[in-house]
Design a protein around this motif. Sequence first.
Motif, mmCIF file in Angstrom:
data_model
loop_
_atom_site.group_PDB
_atom_site.id
_atom_site.type_symbol
_atom_site.label_atom_id
_atom_site.label_comp_id
_atom_site.label_asym_id
_atom_site.label_seq_id
_atom_site.Cartn_x
_atom_site.Cartn_y
_atom_site.Cartn_z
ATOM 1 N N SER A 44 57.544 61.290 38.122
ATOM 2 C CA SER A 44 56.786 61.073 39.351
ATOM 3 C C SER A 44 57.402 60.144 40.233
ATOM 4 O O SER A 44 58.109 59.602 39.814
ATOM 5 N N ASP A 45 57.227 60.246 41.612
ATOM 6 C CA ASP A 45 57.687 59.459 42.771
ATOM 7 C C ASP A 45 56.425 59.221 43.447
ATOM 8 O O ASP A 45 55.881 60.126 44.148
ATOM 9 N N PHE A 46 56.349 57.782 43.366
ATOM 10 C CA PHE A 46 54.970 57.397 44.073
ATOM 11 C C PHE A 46 55.304 56.369 45.042
ATOM 12 O O PHE A 46 56.281 55.499 45.020
ATOM 13 N N ARG A 55 58.834 52.749 47.256
ATOM 14 C CA ARG A 55 58.525 53.680 46.211
ATOM 15 C C ARG A 55 59.183 53.407 45.139
ATOM 16 O O ARG A 55 60.070 52.631 44.901
ATOM 17 N N MET A 56 58.531 54.003 43.907
ATOM 18 C CA MET A 56 58.774 53.631 42.558
ATOM 19 C C MET A 56 58.725 55.183 41.946
ATOM 20 O O MET A 56 58.186 55.824 42.344
ATOM 21 N N VAL A 57 59.608 55.372 40.749
ATOM 22 C CA VAL A 57 59.513 56.467 40.149
ATOM 23 C C VAL A 57 59.075 56.352 38.531
ATOM 24 O O VAL A 57 59.134 54.908 38.155
ATOM 25 N N GLY A 58 58.504 57.302 37.769
ATOM 26 C CA GLY A 58 58.210 56.934 36.676
ATOM 27 C C GLY A 58 58.020 58.226 35.941
ATOM 28 O O GLY A 58 58.272 59.475 36.317
ATOM 29 N N ILE A 59 57.241 58.215 34.893
ATOM 30 C CA ILE A 59 56.866 59.284 33.961
ATOM 31 C C ILE A 59 55.423 59.726 33.997
ATOM 32 O O ILE A 59 54.636 58.666 34.037
ATOM 33 N N SER A 60 54.808 60.842 33.702
ATOM 34 C CA SER A 60 53.451 61.195 33.718
ATOM 35 C C SER A 60 53.408 62.216 32.472
ATOM 36 O O SER A 60 54.091 62.952 32.096
ATOM 37 N N ALA A 61 52.107 62.222 31.988
ATOM 38 C CA ALA A 61 51.873 63.146 31.013
ATOM 39 C C ALA A 61 50.227 63.457 31.334
ATOM 40 O O ALA A 61 49.381 62.790 31.638
ATOM 41 N N TRP A 62 49.814 64.716 30.691
ATOM 42 C CA TRP A 62 48.375 65.089 31.003
ATOM 43 C C TRP A 62 48.071 66.148 29.575
ATOM 44 O O TRP A 62 49.273 66.570 28.995
ATOM 45 N N ASP A 164 52.597 68.570 41.800
ATOM 46 C CA ASP A 164 51.363 67.967 41.746
ATOM 47 C C ASP A 164 51.268 66.771 42.718
ATOM 48 O O ASP A 164 52.381 66.184 42.984
ATOM 49 N N TYR A 165 50.144 66.725 43.573
ATOM 50 C CA TYR A 165 49.988 65.385 44.450
ATOM 51 C C TYR A 165 48.667 64.697 44.072
ATOM 52 O O TYR A 165 47.793 65.260 43.927
ATOM 53 N N GLU A 166 48.747 63.454 43.940
ATOM 54 C CA GLU A 166 47.605 62.616 43.790
ATOM 55 C C GLU A 166 47.487 61.420 44.460
ATOM 56 O O GLU A 166 48.647 60.691 45.076
ATOM 57 N N TYR A 167 46.220 60.970 45.080
ATOM 58 C CA TYR A 167 46.195 59.921 45.918
ATOM 59 C C TYR A 167 44.962 58.971 45.085
ATOM 60 O O TYR A 167 44.040 59.398 44.872
ATOM 61 N N GLN A 168 45.614 57.706 44.824
ATOM 62 C CA GLN A 168 44.628 56.855 43.987
ATOM 63 C C GLN A 168 44.282 55.691 44.821
ATOM 64 O O GLN A 168 44.652 55.348 46.009
ATOM 65 N N PHE A 169 42.827 55.293 44.413
ATOM 66 C CA PHE A 169 42.176 54.364 45.217
ATOM 67 C C PHE A 169 41.870 53.334 44.286
ATOM 68 O O PHE A 169 41.198 53.540 42.982
ATOM 69 N N TRP A 170 42.710 52.219 44.106
ATOM 70 C CA TRP A 170 42.648 51.154 43.272
ATOM 71 C C TRP A 170 41.454 49.823 43.904
ATOM 72 O O TRP A 170 41.756 49.451 44.882
ATOM 73 N N HIS A 171 39.984 50.035 43.235
ATOM 74 C CA HIS A 171 39.099 49.447 43.760
ATOM 75 C C HIS A 171 39.118 47.857 43.992
ATOM 76 O O HIS A 171 39.460 47.171 43.159
ATOM 77 N N LEU A 179 43.786 49.185 47.057
ATOM 78 C CA LEU A 179 45.392 49.680 46.868
ATOM 79 C C LEU A 179 45.348 51.273 46.862
ATOM 80 O O LEU A 179 44.566 51.757 46.242
ATOM 81 N N THR A 180 46.148 51.800 47.476
ATOM 82 C CA THR A 180 46.239 53.318 47.722
ATOM 83 C C THR A 180 47.492 53.827 47.144
ATOM 84 O O THR A 180 48.310 54.519 48.203
ATOM 85 N N PRO A 181 48.081 53.798 45.762
ATOM 86 C CA PRO A 181 49.481 54.261 45.513
ATOM 87 C C PRO A 181 49.063 55.861 45.427
ATOM 88 O O PRO A 181 47.852 56.380 45.341
ATOM 89 N N ASN A 182 50.130 56.569 45.910
ATOM 90 C CA ASN A 182 50.238 58.057 46.002
ATOM 91 C C ASN A 182 51.563 58.657 45.909
ATOM 92 O O ASN A 182 52.256 57.959 46.214
ATOM 93 N N GLY A 183 51.469 59.895 45.269
ATOM 94 C CA GLY A 183 52.763 60.333 45.012
ATOM 95 C C GLY A 183 52.822 61.744 44.525
ATOM 96 O O GLY A 183 51.860 62.305 44.170
ATOM 97 N N PHE A 184 53.991 62.132 44.428
ATOM 98 C CA PHE A 184 54.058 63.508 43.582
ATOM 99 C C PHE A 184 54.865 63.628 42.439
ATOM 100 O O PHE A 184 55.699 62.853 41.962
#
Length: 198
Positions: A44-46, A55-62, A164-171, A179-184
Amino acid sequence: MRLMLPHKLILAALFVAAVVPIYSQVAPSARQGGLPIVVGVAFSDFSIDQGPGRRMVGISAWADWLPSRFPGVLRGMGIEGLGHAINYDRPAGISRMRQDTVEGGPIYAWNPYRGVRPYVRYVFGIGRIDFPPSGKYSHDEFFVAAPGGGAEFHAWQHVWIRADYEYQFWHHTFGPHDLTPNGFTIGASYDFRPPVSK
């Protein structure tokens, strides 16, 4: 924070890509048997939303549960659980930055058409963030809501490639604003159901 124009274009493109196969498929593909489970891992690149251009990178799993017993248009509904660990390639000046999320919620995956399976989802969960300390305060947790979507491309047998693309809303992060991190995310998934024919 406001959704920037490029993100609106990306979401619009994902929506169009997801809807087009509805009209182009003549007959639904039938799949019987097997576990209705898809699991995967990815890179992931967010954008971490902690200053411009950071930007930062990391790993994802689902893991997806996609039962085939729903009638008609509801076939394709399921539940997705996913997690992101955005912990690498930290920007200078925020060496302690880390953002982790654990989320779950509904997903809708269309029947594959020519080896492409689009999907959309809306998940909820918990986000944990580590940041440079302000006194003793250097870690917090927040409620997260995250729309997202993309497509999986059939590679071989049970293996699919996911984009995949995701747009997060940290309330209400650090005050009244989200806070709205988002990435691919790009990765591979394994579908335990019988392989589809292209």
